[in-house]
Design a protein around this motif. Structure first.
Motif, mmCIF file in Angstrom:
data_model
loop_
_atom_site.group_PDB
_atom_site.id
_atom_site.type_symbol
_atom_site.label_atom_id
_atom_site.label_comp_id
_atom_site.label_asym_id
_atom_site.label_seq_id
_atom_site.Cartn_x
_atom_site.Cartn_y
_atom_site.Cartn_z
ATOM 1 N N CYS A 129 0.830 -1.210 0.000
ATOM 2 C CA CYS A 129 0.000 0.000 0.000
ATOM 3 C C CYS A 129 0.863 1.257 0.000
ATOM 4 N N LYS A 130 1.911 1.263 0.803
ATOM 5 C CA LYS A 130 2.805 2.433 0.845
ATOM 6 C C LYS A 130 3.496 2.630 -0.504
ATOM 7 N N LYS A 133 0.996 4.081 -2.900
ATOM 8 C CA LYS A 133 0.794 5.497 -2.597
ATOM 9 C C LYS A 133 1.960 6.331 -3.101
ATOM 10 N N ILE A 136 1.852 6.605 -6.848
ATOM 11 C CA ILE A 136 0.810 7.551 -7.273
ATOM 12 C C ILE A 136 1.256 8.978 -7.005
ATOM 13 N N ILE A 137 1.846 9.217 -5.835
ATOM 14 C CA ILE A 137 2.322 10.574 -5.497
ATOM 15 C C ILE A 137 3.400 11.008 -6.475
#
Length: 172
Positions: A129-130, A133, A136-137
């Motif tokens: 998940c990290k 993220k 995506i960032i």
């Protein structure tokens, strides 16, 4: 006896009386045979030297009960087997305790392994998940930077091309 011969044996409390009686019987037979008529006419302490080898022989023979009494020898062997069996049972009980302790440790290790596997699976999911993220960032940042850089260039290019069209159209 009728000749005045008297024999006595002094033993310990655990010495079997049947063995002491057997010794007296044998000693009486041999002593009366070897000493014969000397016993009747002997003065006090006069047969000490002659009696010593006979009595020493019997003392040595009957010193160890197991050598002359089969029942005592058997009892001694049974006692030895009992002691060995008690030792074996004690060893077996110790082994059982050690086995139980090892089994408990194995169960604890198995539980710890299950907890570790669950925690590692949860951690793996969290890290995915990290990473998603972060990806995506980074993608949004790169897209934002591109937009910040390209939008002014595109708008300048549009402005320049519209100015060029306007210039071409006003100056025939």
């Amino acid at each position: 006896d009728s000749d005045g011969l008297c024999l006595a044996v002094v033993t310990g409390l655990r010495y079997p009386s049947r063995v002491a009686t057997q010794m007296l019987t044998e000693c009486y037979g041999e002593y009366s045979t070897k000493m014969g008529d000397e016993i009747k006419d002997a003065a006090t302490n006069s047969l000490n030297r002659k009696s010593k080898p006979i009595l020493t022989k019997f003392c040595k023979k009957y010193d160890d009960v197991n050598n002359v009494d089969k029942a005592s020898a058997l009892i001694g062997k049974v006692d030895g087997v009992k002691v060995q069996m008690q030792d074996n049972i004690a060893t077996m009980l110790q082994n059982m305790e050690q086995t139980e302790a090892i089994s408990d440790q194995a169960s604890q290790l198995n539980e710890q392994a299950s907890v570790f596997k669950k925690q590692s699976t949860d951690l793996k999911r969290q890290m995915k998940c990290k990473n998603l993220k972060m990806t995506i960032i980074v993608a949004v940042l790169v897209l934002g930077i591109l937009l910040v850089i390209l939008l002014p260039l595109i708008s300048k290019a549009k402005k320049a091309s519209s100015d060029a069209e306007n210039d071409d159209g006003t100056n025939p």
